[in-house]
Design a protein around this motif. Structure first.
Motif, PDB file in Angstrom:
ATOM      1  N   ILE A  19       0.732  -1.171  -0.055  1.00 16.97           N
ATOM      2  CA  ILE A  19      -0.056  -0.103  -0.060  1.00 16.97           C
ATOM      3  C   ILE A  19       0.853   1.293  -0.243  1.00 16.97           C
ATOM      4  CG2 ILE A  19      -1.652   1.409   1.464  1.00 16.97           C
ATOM      5  CD1 ILE A  19      -3.052  -1.274   2.390  1.00 16.97           C
ATOM      6  N   ALA A  20       1.905   1.068   0.837  1.00 17.42           N
ATOM      7  CA  ALA A  20       2.838   2.495   0.779  1.00 17.42           C
ATOM      8  C   ALA A  20       3.497   2.748  -0.172  1.00 17.42           C
ATOM      9  CB  ALA A  20       3.849   2.184   2.170  1.00 17.42           C
ATOM     10  N   LYS A  21       4.104   1.546  -0.972  1.00 19.41           N
ATOM     11  CA  LYS A  21       4.862   1.724  -2.206  1.00 19.41           C
ATOM     12  C   LYS A  21       3.814   2.034  -3.372  1.00 19.41           C
ATOM     13  CE  LYS A  21       7.900  -1.977  -1.236  1.00 19.41           C
ATOM     14  NZ  LYS A  21       8.409  -3.237  -1.808  1.00 19.41           N
ATOM     15  N   PHE A  22       2.495   1.549  -3.655  1.00 21.86           N
ATOM     16  CA  PHE A  22       1.586   1.985  -4.372  1.00 21.86           C
ATOM     17  C   PHE A  22       1.096   3.323  -4.358  1.00 21.86           C
ATOM     18  CE2 PHE A  22      -2.719   2.701  -6.219  1.00 21.86           C
ATOM     19  CZ  PHE A  22      -2.646   2.084  -7.384  1.00 21.86           C
ATOM     20  N   HIS A  23       0.891   3.858  -3.353  1.00 26.42           N
ATOM     21  CA  HIS A  23       0.701   5.318  -3.122  1.00 26.42           C
ATOM     22  C   HIS A  23       2.026   6.264  -2.934  1.00 26.42           C
ATOM     23  CE1 HIS A  23      -3.410   4.739  -2.754  1.00 26.42           C
ATOM     24  NE2 HIS A  23      -3.410   3.771  -2.318  1.00 26.42           N
ATOM     25  N   GLN A  24       3.134   5.622  -3.234  1.00 25.36           N
ATOM     26  CA  GLN A  24       4.395   6.438  -3.314  1.00 25.36           C
ATOM     27  C   GLN A  24       4.657   7.352  -1.846  1.00 25.36           C
ATOM     28  OE1 GLN A  24       4.196   8.631  -6.738  1.00 25.36           O
ATOM     29  NE2 GLN A  24       4.519   6.699  -7.856  1.00 25.36           N
ATOM     30  N   VAL A  25       4.458   6.575  -1.004  1.00 26.12           N
ATOM     31  CA  VAL A  25       4.671   7.239   0.406  1.00 26.12           C
ATOM     32  C   VAL A  25       5.660   6.585   1.262  1.00 26.12           C
ATOM     33  CG1 VAL A  25       2.559   8.109   0.464  1.00 26.12           C
ATOM     34  CG2 VAL A  25       2.879   6.220   1.576  1.00 26.12           C
ATOM     35  N   GLY A  26       6.253   5.439   0.687  1.00 25.77           N
ATOM     36  CA  GLY A  26       7.352   4.650   1.651  1.00 25.77           C
ATOM     37  C   GLY A  26       7.245   3.033   1.083  1.00 25.77           C
ATOM     38  N   ASP A  27       7.782   2.518   2.028  1.00 29.04           N
ATOM     39  CA  ASP A  27       8.059   1.213   1.690  1.00 29.04           C
ATOM     40  C   ASP A  27       7.701  -0.110   2.897  1.00 29.04           C
ATOM     41  OD1 ASP A  27      10.192   1.266   2.906  1.00 29.04           O
ATOM     42  OD2 ASP A  27      11.283   0.708   1.486  1.00 29.04           O
ATOM     43  N   ASN A  28       6.846   0.429   4.035  1.00 30.63           N
ATOM     44  CA  ASN A  28       6.941  -0.239   4.968  1.00 30.63           C
ATOM     45  C   ASN A  28       5.479   0.009   5.823  1.00 30.63           C
ATOM     46  OD1 ASN A  28       7.193   2.180   7.039  1.00 30.63           O
ATOM     47  ND2 ASN A  28       9.531   1.892   6.350  1.00 30.63           N
ATOM     48  N   ILE A  29       5.269  -0.651   6.937  1.00 33.09           N
ATOM     49  CA  ILE A  29       3.875  -0.423   7.640  1.00 33.09           C
ATOM     50  C   ILE A  29       3.781   0.997   8.068  1.00 33.09           C
ATOM     51  CG2 ILE A  29       4.662  -1.560   9.648  1.00 33.09           C
ATOM     52  CD1 ILE A  29       1.811  -2.582   9.821  1.00 33.09           C
ATOM     53  N   ASP A  30       4.803   1.438   8.810  1.00 32.18           N
ATOM     54  CA  ASP A  30       4.897   2.885   9.364  1.00 32.18           C
ATOM     55  C   ASP A  30       4.312   3.871   8.301  1.00 32.18           C
ATOM     56  OD1 ASP A  30       5.497   1.783  11.884  1.00 32.18           O
ATOM     57  OD2 ASP A  30       7.785   1.970  11.571  1.00 32.18           O
ATOM     58  N   THR A  31       4.920   3.883   7.197  1.00 31.71           N
ATOM     59  CA  THR A  31       4.675   4.694   6.327  1.00 31.71           C
ATOM     60  C   THR A  31       3.357   4.856   5.823  1.00 31.71           C
ATOM     61  OG1 THR A  31       5.836   3.695   4.627  1.00 31.71           O
ATOM     62  CG2 THR A  31       7.138   5.410   5.455  1.00 31.71           C
ATOM     63  N   ALA A  32       2.663   3.553   5.534  1.00 36.29           N
ATOM     64  CA  ALA A  32       1.361   3.235   5.307  1.00 36.29           C
ATOM     65  C   ALA A  32       0.255   3.819   6.266  1.00 36.29           C
ATOM     66  CB  ALA A  32       1.069   1.658   5.114  1.00 36.29           C
ATOM     67  N   GLN A  33       0.806   3.443   7.582  1.00 40.10           N
ATOM     68  CA  GLN A  33      -0.100   3.978   8.797  1.00 40.10           C
ATOM     69  C   GLN A  33      -0.259   5.539   8.744  1.00 40.10           C
ATOM     70  OE1 GLN A  33       1.772   2.016  12.101  1.00 40.10           O
ATOM     71  NE2 GLN A  33       0.041   0.338  12.111  1.00 40.10           N
ATOM     72  N   LEU A  34       0.932   5.781   8.444  1.00 39.86           N
ATOM     73  CA  LEU A  34       0.931   7.446   8.548  1.00 39.86           C
ATOM     74  C   LEU A  34       0.212   7.964   7.333  1.00 39.86           C
ATOM     75  CD1 LEU A  34       2.089  10.323   9.458  1.00 39.86           C
ATOM     76  CD2 LEU A  34       4.092   9.874   8.046  1.00 39.86           C
ATOM     77  N   TRP A  35       0.412   7.354   6.098  1.00 40.29           N
ATOM     78  CA  TRP A  35      -0.674   8.031   4.901  1.00 40.29           C
ATOM     79  C   TRP A  35      -2.026   7.596   5.316  1.00 40.29           C
ATOM     80  CZ3 TRP A  35      -3.754   4.866   1.673  1.00 40.29           C
ATOM     81  CH2 TRP A  35      -4.211   5.527   0.744  1.00 40.29           C
ATOM     82  N   PHE A  36      -2.298   6.491   6.009  1.00 39.42           N
ATOM     83  CA  PHE A  36      -3.926   6.510   6.280  1.00 39.42           C
ATOM     84  C   PHE A  36      -4.252   7.681   7.175  1.00 39.42           C
ATOM     85  CE2 PHE A  36      -3.645   2.268   4.994  1.00 39.42           C
ATOM     86  CZ  PHE A  36      -4.939   2.006   4.276  1.00 39.42           C
ATOM     87  N   SER A  37      -3.501   8.061   8.276  1.00 36.50           N
ATOM     88  CA  SER A  37      -3.828   9.038   9.343  1.00 36.50           C
ATOM     89  C   SER A  37      -3.709  10.499   8.447  1.00 36.50           C
ATOM     90  CB  SER A  37      -2.508   9.096  10.060  1.00 36.50           C
ATOM     91  OG  SER A  37      -2.559   7.884  10.883  1.00 36.50           O
ATOM     92  N   THR A  38      -3.279  10.674   7.309  1.00 36.28           N
ATOM     93  CA  THR A  38      -3.277  12.103   6.700  1.00 36.28           C
ATOM     94  C   THR A  38      -4.462  12.081   5.524  1.00 36.28           C
ATOM     95  OG1 THR A  38      -1.736  11.288   4.990  1.00 36.28           O
ATOM     96  CG2 THR A  38      -0.776  12.323   7.073  1.00 36.28           C
ATOM     97  N   LEU A  39      -5.069  11.144   5.210  1.00 39.77           N
ATOM     98  CA  LEU A  39      -6.191  11.169   4.438  1.00 39.77           C
ATOM     99  C   LEU A  39      -7.311  12.020   4.707  1.00 39.77           C
ATOM    100  CD1 LEU A  39      -6.164   7.305   2.905  1.00 39.77           C
ATOM    101  CD2 LEU A  39      -5.392   9.418   1.963  1.00 39.77           C
ATOM    102  N   SER A  40      -7.854  12.782   3.935  1.00 39.99           N
ATOM    103  CA  SER A  40      -8.853  13.613   4.208  1.00 39.99           C
ATOM    104  C   SER A  40     -10.171  12.789   3.614  1.00 39.99           C
ATOM    105  CB  SER A  40      -8.927  14.855   3.619  1.00 39.99           C
ATOM    106  OG  SER A  40      -8.649  14.875   1.957  1.00 39.99           O
ATOM    107  N   GLU A  41     -10.052  12.198   2.750  1.00 32.87           N
ATOM    108  CA  GLU A  41     -11.374  11.207   2.481  1.00 32.87           C
ATOM    109  C   GLU A  41     -11.610  10.075   3.116  1.00 32.87           C
ATOM    110  OE1 GLU A  41      -7.936  10.050  -0.244  1.00 32.87           O
ATOM    111  OE2 GLU A  41      -8.929  12.235   0.082  1.00 32.87           O
TER     112      GLU A  41
END
Length: 83
Positions: A19-41
């Motif tokens: 998920i993190a790689k697909f959304h180009q925010v990193g490559d691990n669980i921490d970056t994926a969790q952070l990405w979810f936390s920043t979503l406005s939708e």
């Protein structure tokens, strides 16, 4: 909507890394969790096949969930107590 195979630790980590790689925010669980936390939708994560009570899937929940929902599916009734 994201389906996460929660049957074992390896699949959880691999899916979140993807998920993190697909959304180009990193490559691990921490970056994926952070990405979810920043979503406005709105978003939905379904942790599927969470049958092993020794696996703490709560640690995989995004830290901030103001715009998201989490569903956990399991054939093991004792999983509810471990969340």
């Amino acid at each position: 909507m994201f389906f996460i195979d929660a049957s074992n630790e390896e699949s959880l980590q691999t899916t979140f890394a993807s998920i993190a790689k697909f959304h180009q925010v990193g490559d691990n669980i921490d970056t994926a969790q952070l990405w979810f936390s920043t979503l406005s939708e709105s978003w939905l994560i379904i942790f599927d096949n969470a049958d092993d009570p020794s696996l703490n899937i709560g640690q995989y929940f995004p830290k901030i969930r103001q715009n998201g929902c989490i569903i956990v599916t399991s054939r093991n009734g004792s999983m509810l107590a471990s969340l």
